[in-house]
Design a protein around this motif. Structure first.
Motif, mmCIF file in Angstrom:
data_model
loop_
_atom_site.group_PDB
_atom_site.id
_atom_site.type_symbol
_atom_site.label_atom_id
_atom_site.label_comp_id
_atom_site.label_asym_id
_atom_site.label_seq_id
_atom_site.Cartn_x
_atom_site.Cartn_y
_atom_site.Cartn_z
ATOM 1 N N SER A 5 35.755 33.931 43.595
ATOM 2 C CA SER A 5 36.642 33.269 44.556
ATOM 3 C C SER A 5 36.310 31.790 44.652
ATOM 4 N N PHE A 6 37.325 30.990 44.950
ATOM 5 C CA PHE A 6 37.123 29.585 45.281
ATOM 6 C C PHE A 6 38.187 29.178 46.284
ATOM 7 N N LEU A 62 39.940 28.465 34.508
ATOM 8 C CA LEU A 62 38.537 28.509 34.107
ATOM 9 C C LEU A 62 38.330 29.891 33.501
ATOM 10 N N GLY A 70 37.770 33.481 32.384
ATOM 11 C CA GLY A 70 36.948 34.559 32.916
ATOM 12 C C GLY A 70 36.598 34.407 34.380
ATOM 13 N N GLU A 71 37.021 33.300 34.995
ATOM 14 C CA GLU A 71 36.681 33.094 36.401
ATOM 15 C C GLU A 71 37.929 33.130 37.268
ATOM 16 N N LEU A 72 38.661 32.025 37.286
ATOM 17 C CA LEU A 72 39.880 31.997 38.086
ATOM 18 C C LEU A 72 40.712 30.774 37.713
ATOM 19 N N LEU A 73 41.899 30.697 38.305
ATOM 20 C CA LEU A 73 42.723 29.491 38.195
ATOM 21 C C LEU A 73 42.562 28.733 39.490
ATOM 22 N N VAL A 74 42.204 27.464 39.380
ATOM 23 C CA VAL A 74 41.923 26.682 40.575
ATOM 24 C C VAL A 74 42.916 25.533 40.681
ATOM 25 N N TRP A 86 47.041 25.057 33.306
ATOM 26 C CA TRP A 86 47.956 26.205 33.320
ATOM 27 C C TRP A 86 49.350 25.768 33.737
ATOM 28 N N LEU A 98 34.579 40.043 41.828
ATOM 29 C CA LEU A 98 35.695 39.095 41.929
ATOM 30 C C LEU A 98 35.162 37.696 42.244
#
Ligand SMILES: [Zn+2]
Lengths: 382, 168
Positions: free
Chosen positions: B37-38, B94, B96-100, B64, B35
């Motif tokens: 994380s940011f 981003l 494959g990574e996450l929504l920041v 988004w 997973l």
């Protein structure tokens, strides 16, 4: 298991009451609820009291009578009142008590909630750089929802207009001046696409409910309101929730409202099609629209037509926020959900006055949503 | 007079950005389940593992959702300038990574569009009494005409003087 019913409701007006402590408002609401139920304070066997601003709201016994009653303070963000009523009902359902009380009270300072992000487990840069505003989430959620489901700015304005119009018929509401959709659309944008008159504000108020065992209700009232189910759920990984510096990509995960609603319907044996009147968390006009679908009351995107047709008006087929909702009443956090239940009880009793919905409503629904992603649903029936 | 700059927090993004270490957000990756994380998190909210490794996140993504901030946020916690300039915030996906969640450089909602390409940059969101600019991360729309240009690199921050010690 024994069923809990509501036999008394009491509501202190919502608004601004300079010089009046939250505790005094709470005591007033309790006295109204006790009088409505026809019981005295010493007969209350236990209860739950919720507040954000008051450190130990259970101290309210100092105003009501030092009977030794177990009164527990609760807090679950904007779902606080849902927690208080759920626990008061559960104490009856499990046989712990025969007569309980749920109380909510709060007195917020003017303006948006300001807090230290660290209390929410969020790093301080998030607040320093101007990201720690719950209003951002509501703007961003409805912006995305409008994009995905074809909701217009006019529909946002119609929802706000309806709630202010309903509040105008509610002598205990805070904002009772009707506003047209045009006036609402002309107010300044605060967080796009949401405008000034599309947001509720923090304010002051209190509410209380007296509950008892269903098999004893006849001693107090001919119109008990049954607590059919309560549910509280927190956010799941991947859901888009308030105060989230990031969240994972992947399949969309449903909000805790969807989870709480599903559980509440199942426990009640009641479906969304049976709901006659609903009170939904309208922190902003967009939230009411989204929450209609998240609570199963319509499909995503249907709101555009339903609201244009007047379906959610007092005379419509699914009246929503008949007392003005949060937009009309403001949000004293601890009391807000009990205010919703107070309204449902009046509607199911047929005593809501100028805002009484037509027919013989049998099922009422209330819903809360708040930080950091927690929802509470209560389903009530005659 | 040279303007000095400092990051709003250590460990949030590469600082100072350079040719060898261009600007990237510093996240983390759970060593057990992967997973992302940011900001970087030692504990995993998916599998409850307490082991993770640092991960530099993608500097490009798509918008988004977004909103605007048209009034000055309450202080504290906000410590931007008293003279308030509206800004926007949004979530950038981003892949494959996450929504920041981040500030956006474009304050006009009419010029923002869900799905548009965004790239990571820095903005001086506040100026301290001694003139030091406090930098935070933000995303900027990638203009269609700029698509052919080089990705954001150190040259965008050439004015950023590395702060080796407290400016005085
Ligand atoms: Zn993990």
């Amino acid at each position: 298991m024994t069923e809990a019913v509501i036999i008394g409701v009491g509501l202190h007006p919502f608004g601004r009451f300079p010089g009046k402590p939250a505790m005094d408002m709470g005591a007033d609401a309790v006295r109204l609820a006790l009088a409505d139920a026809g019981v005295t304070w010493p007969r209350i066997q236990g209860g739950y009291v919720g507040s954000f601003e008051v450190a130990n709201p259970d101290a309210i016994v100092g105003k009501l009578g030092l009977t030794g009653v177990p009164l527990r303070g609760v807090f679950n963000g904007c779902a606080t009142a849902g927690t208080a009523v759920a626990l008061a009902a559960r104490a009856i359902e499990t046989g712990e008590h025969d007569l309980t009380i749920a109380i909510g009270l709060d007195k917020h300072p003017r303006g948006a909630f300001a807090a230290d992000p660290s209390v929410a487990g969020i790093p301080s840069w998030y607040g320093q750089t101007g990201l720690f505003l719950t209003t951002h989430f509501f703007g961003m959620k409805i912006n995305r929802y409008m994009h995905d489901h074809g909701i217009s700015h006019e529909t946002l304005a119609r929802v706000a207009s309806k709630n202010f119009r309903n509040a105008a018929g509610n002598e205990k509401a805070w904002r009772r001046t009707p506003l047209t959709p045009e006036e609402i659309l002309a107010s300044p944008v605060l967080n796009y696409p949401l405008r000034q008159y599309m947001y509720c504000g923090p304010d002051e108020g209190a509410a209380a409910l007296v509950l008892c065992r269903a098999d004893q209700a006849h001693k107090y009232t001919s119109t008990p309101v049954r607590v059919r189910s309560t549910s509280l759920r927190s956010r799941r990984l991947g859901a888009f929730e308030v105060q989230s510096p990031s969240f994972p990509v992947g399949e969309p995960v449903e909000s805790p409202t969807v989870d709480a609603a599903r559980e509440a319907y199942e426990r009640a044996g009641i479906g969304p099609e049976d709901v006659d009147v609903a009170q939904l968390q309208d922190t902003d006009a967009g939230s009411e629209i989204i929450h209609m679908a998240e609570n199963g009351l319509c499909k995503d995107g249907e709101q555009e037509r339903l609201i244009a047709e007047g379906a959610t008006e007092i005379g419509g087929r699914l009246p929503v926020n008949t007392d003005g909702g949060l937009l009309g009443n403001g949000e004293p956090i601890g009391a807000s959900g009990l205010r919703q239940i107070h309204e449902i009880v009046l509607q199911l009793r047929g005593t809501a006055g100028p805002r009484q919905i037509p027919g013989t409503p049998r099922v009422g629904y209330t819903h809360l949503y708040g930080a950091p992603g927690v929802s509470a649903v209560t389903i009530l029936s005659t | 007079m040279t303007t000095t700059q400092q990051p709003v927090a250590e460990g949030l993004f590469t600082w100072p950005p350079s040719v060898s270490e261009p600007l990237r957000l510093i996240g983390s990756e759970c060593t057990a389940c992967g997973l992302v994380s940011f900001p970087a998190a030692s504990d995993c909210v998916r599998c409850a593992s307490d082991e993770s490794k640092p991960r530099l996140l993608a500097d490009r993504g798509t918008l988004w959702t977004y909103t605007t901030q048209n009034f000055r946020p309450p202080s504290p916690p906000y410590d931007g300038p008293e003279t308030f300039e509206p800004y926007s915030v949004g979530y950038v996906e981003l892949p494959g990574e996450l929504l920041v969640e981040a500030r956006l450089t474009e304050p006009d909602p009419e010029k923002l569009r869900i799905g548009q390409d965004m790239r990571l940059t820095l903005v001086p969101y506040a100026v301290r009494d001694d003139g030091t600019e406090v930098m935070t991360f933000a995303f900027a729309p990638v203009e269609a005409s700029a698509e052919a240009e080089e990705p954001a690199g150190a040259e965008d921050f050439a004015q950023a003087e590395p702060v080796e010690e407290e400016a005085s």
